[in-house]
Design a protein around this motif. Structure first.
Motif, PDB file in Angstrom:
ATOM      1  N   THR A  55      32.579  25.991  20.151  1.00  0.00           N
ATOM      2  CA  THR A  55      32.953  25.094  19.052  1.00  0.00           C
ATOM      3  C   THR A  55      34.337  24.500  19.283  1.00  0.00           C
ATOM      4  N   ALA A  56      35.259  25.339  19.734  1.00  0.00           N
ATOM      5  CA  ALA A  56      36.617  24.852  20.001  1.00  0.00           C
ATOM      6  C   ALA A  56      36.620  23.846  21.144  1.00  0.00           C
ATOM      7  N   GLN A  57      35.808  24.084  22.172  1.00  0.00           N
ATOM      8  CA  GLN A  57      35.748  23.138  23.293  1.00  0.00           C
ATOM      9  C   GLN A  57      35.144  21.807  22.856  1.00  0.00           C
ATOM     10  N   LYS A  58      34.094  21.860  22.030  1.00  0.00           N
ATOM     11  CA  LYS A  58      33.501  20.617  21.527  1.00  0.00           C
ATOM     12  C   LYS A  58      34.497  19.841  20.672  1.00  0.00           C
ATOM     13  N   ALA A  59      35.266  20.556  19.840  1.00  0.00           N
ATOM     14  CA  ALA A  59      36.266  19.900  19.008  1.00  0.00           C
ATOM     15  C   ALA A  59      37.376  19.300  19.872  1.00  0.00           C
ATOM     16  N   VAL A  64      39.681  16.316  18.166  1.00  0.00           N
ATOM     17  CA  VAL A  64      40.066  16.825  16.858  1.00  0.00           C
ATOM     18  C   VAL A  64      41.488  17.351  16.883  1.00  0.00           C
ATOM     19  N   TYR A  65      41.870  17.973  17.974  1.00  0.00           N
ATOM     20  CA  TYR A  65      43.191  18.597  18.041  1.00  0.00           C
ATOM     21  C   TYR A  65      44.287  17.586  18.366  1.00  0.00           C
ATOM     22  N   GLY A  66      43.931  16.419  18.818  1.00  0.00           N
ATOM     23  CA  GLY A  66      44.914  15.382  19.061  1.00  0.00           C
ATOM     24  C   GLY A  66      45.641  15.503  20.383  1.00  0.00           C
ATOM     25  N   ASP A  67      45.284  16.476  21.201  1.00  0.00           N
ATOM     26  CA  ASP A  67      45.991  16.615  22.466  1.00  0.00           C
ATOM     27  C   ASP A  67      45.297  15.856  23.597  1.00  0.00           C
ATOM     28  N   GLY A  68      44.117  15.321  23.354  1.00  0.00           N
ATOM     29  CA  GLY A  68      43.396  14.589  24.402  1.00  0.00           C
ATOM     30  C   GLY A  68      44.105  13.306  24.793  1.00  0.00           C
TER      31      GLY A  68
END
Length: 80
Positions: A55-59, A64-68
């Protein structure tokens, strides 16, 4: 006086110390079920951890985390 007390205690301990027979030492059904329960608990925790990591990897992939975008921009600044 202390030597006498130590000798008496040592003699009493040796008289009371009787090891069980090999056939009398068994783990029992309670220990078996505790062992099985621990195995089940580890499997459940492993499944929950795997789901959480997926789930965290998909997010993270969805941004979602804004670091991408910030990580990509930082890498682009370094190469230029």
């Amino acid at each position: 006086m202390h030597a006498l007390a130590a000798t008496v205690v040592n003699t009493l301990v040796r008289a009371e110390d009787k090891a069980p027979e090999d056939k009398d030492v068994v783990a029992g059904w309670t220990a078996f079920w505790i062992f099985i329960g621990l195995i089940v608990a580890v499997v459940v925790i492993g499944i929950a951890l795997t789901r959480s990591l997926r789930t965290a990897q998909k997010a993270k992939d969805a941004g979602v985390y804004g670091d991408g975008t910030s990580a990509d921009a930082t890498d682009a600044d370094r190469t230029e």
